[in-house]
Structure formats: structure tokens, C-alpha cells
Scaffold this active site. Structure first.
Site, PDB file in Angstrom:
ATOM      1  CE  LYS A  69       0.326  -8.745   1.720  1.00 11.39           C
ATOM      2  NZ  LYS A  69       0.188  -9.497   2.974  1.00 11.39           N
ATOM      3  NE  ARG A  72      -2.356  -6.253  -1.774  1.00 13.76           N
ATOM      4  CZ  ARG A  72      -2.819  -7.459  -1.524  1.00 13.76           C
ATOM      5  NH1 ARG A  72      -3.406  -8.146  -2.488  1.00 13.76           N
ATOM      6  NH2 ARG A  72      -2.701  -7.997  -0.325  1.00 13.76           N
ATOM      7  CG  ASP A  88       0.701 -11.903   5.113  1.00 17.56           C
ATOM      8  OD1 ASP A  88       1.458 -12.276   4.184  1.00 17.56           O
ATOM      9  OD2 ASP A  88      -0.236 -11.103   4.934  1.00 17.56           O
ATOM     10  NE  ARG A  93      -7.413 -12.736  13.511  1.00 14.02           N
ATOM     11  CZ  ARG A  93      -8.091 -12.558  12.367  1.00 14.02           C
ATOM     12  NH1 ARG A  93      -9.353 -12.893  12.291  1.00 14.02           N
ATOM     13  NH2 ARG A  93      -7.476 -12.044  11.315  1.00 14.02           N
ATOM     14  CD  GLU A 155       0.688 -11.016  10.416  1.00  8.09           C
ATOM     15  OE1 GLU A 155       1.148  -9.882  10.186  1.00  8.09           O
ATOM     16  OE2 GLU A 155      -0.348 -11.458   9.883  1.00  8.09           O
ATOM     17  CB  ALA A 167     -10.623  -6.622  13.689  1.00  8.14           C
TER      18      ALA A 167
END
Length: 222
Positions: A69, A72, A88, A93, A155, A167
Site C-alpha cells: 500500500k 502504491r 488504514d 468494521r 479506520e 460490498a
């Protein structure tokens, strides 16, 4: 040669320990947030007889995932740079029953004195073009270590059951097709997102009707 090998091994061991301690803080961070949510969850169950939180899941990215990540996003491969550049690494969640529950839990969590809210992305009020709906909150929570408290970035994603189902399907579809998804499947996902949104609205309306229903008083004949 032996000296070089020994030095290399020592360096690798030190690096491994440094990375382990780095990720450890994020594990503690998600544990803190999870505890706060579980307290709210239990309180609602005991006091209100209704639990707005269906489930809670946590994760901390692996080192490989963190490095991928960072590369990127063009973040320097340095732990301090990664700490400030990625939000993150630690994730929580929260699946709620209804949209109103999402906003209620978000407000209760973020209003706690030791929580610092860094960013809010409301994809429920403003869905993404592909139909994705969720509410993301990036926050900092203190983790109390032997050397003193440290702020850890976490997050937290809030969704309804319908949003999470969609999702999950969308993620599996894009993974299966390696992001090259046929247009008819994209159209189908968009249609499913609209259906999920309509389902949330309908279920919320029914929930309020049931909650507000007052049965007529029974009269006992003489």
C-alpha cells in the site's frame, strides 16, 4: 565472512523486532476501539433491550500489505513515513441493523473524550458512483504503553447488513475478474446497490412502526 553474516543476522533481527513493535501498537489500537464498541453494545442490550450493533470485526494489515500500500501511494518505505502516510493499517468494521443506528453509534463513539476524529467520509449520504455505501471514520485513540501513551490511528467502517452484503459481493467480483469486470456485471452491481438501499429504507420504516406501535388496551367484561 562469518562476521558479515553475523552482522546481517543481527540487523535483520533488529528490523524484525522494530516492525513487530510498530504493528503491535496498531493491534492495541483496534483492541481499544473494539472494547469501546463492545461496552456500548452491552449497555444498549441491558438498558434498552435492543442492540444496534450486529457485529464487530477487526484487522491489522500484514507487513507485506502495508509495504504494498505504501509503494502504491508513493509513501517512503520508512516506518515514520508509513505511520503518517497510511490511515488504514488498523481497521474496525461495525455492522449495524439500520442506517439510523450507524449514525447513532458513530456519534457515541466519536464524542468520547479520548477519541480524536481526523476525517469522516460519509458514503451513505454520498454513495460512490459504483453504489458503494458506508461511513468511514479515521480516528486516533490513545494506547497506554510502558513508556507512556501513544496515539494510534484506526479506520472504522460502519455499514448496515445490506451494505456489507453488497460490498462483499462487489469485492469478490472484482477479485475474481482481476478488476476487469464485464459491463453487464457492473450494471448488475449498481442495480443491486439500489436494491440494498431501498431495502434499508423499507426495513427502517418497518422497524420504527413496530417500535412505536402501542397495542390497544384490553377491556375485561363484567
Amino acid at each position: 565472512m562469518e562476521h558479515a553474516d553475523s552482522g546481517t543476522l543481527s540487523d535483520l533481527t533488529a528490523l524484525r523486532d522494530q516492525v513487530s513493535k510498530f504493528l503491535m501498537r496498531y493491534r492495541f489500537g483496534v483492541a481499544e476501539v473494539e472494547t469501546k464498541l463492545n461496552i456500548l453494545r452491552e449497555e444498549f442490550s441491558l438498558v434498552d433491550g435492543y442492540n444496534p450493533i450486529e457485529s464487530i470485526s477487526v484487522r491489522v494489515k500484514t507487513l507485506e500489505s502495508v509495504l504494498e500500500k505504501a509503494a502504491r501511494k508513493g509513501v517512503e518505505l520508512d516506518l515514520d513515513a508509513i505511520k503518517s502516510g497510511l490511515s488504514d493499517i488498523a481497521g474496525v468494521r461495525v455492522i449495524c441493523s439500520f442506517v439510523s443506528d450507524v449514525y447513532r453509534i458513530v456519534e457515541l463513539l466519536t464524542s468520547q473524550d479520548d477519541i480524536t476524529v481526523l476525517e469522516v467520509k460519509d458514503y451513505i449520504a454520498n454513495p460512490k458512483p459504483n453504489g458503494y455505501r458506508s461511513l468511514h471514520v479515521i480516528l486516533e485513540v490513545p494506547v497506554f504503553l510502558s513508556g507512556g501513551p501513544e496515539q494510534v490511528r484506526v479506520e472504522v467502517q460502519f455499514r448496515t447488513i445490506a451494505m456489507d452484503f453488497w460490498a462483499s459481493l462487489e469485492h469478490k467480483t472484482y477479485y475474481k475478474y482481476d478488476t476487469q469486470v464485464p459491463q453487464h456485471l457492473i450494471d448488475g452491481l449498481t442495480e443491486a446497490a439500489d436494491a440494498a438501499s431501498h431495502l434499508d429504507e423499507t426495513m427502517e420504516r418497518l422497524h420504527h412502526e413496530v417500535r412505536d406501535y402501542a397495542p390497544p388496551e384490553r377491556t375485561i367484561g363484567v
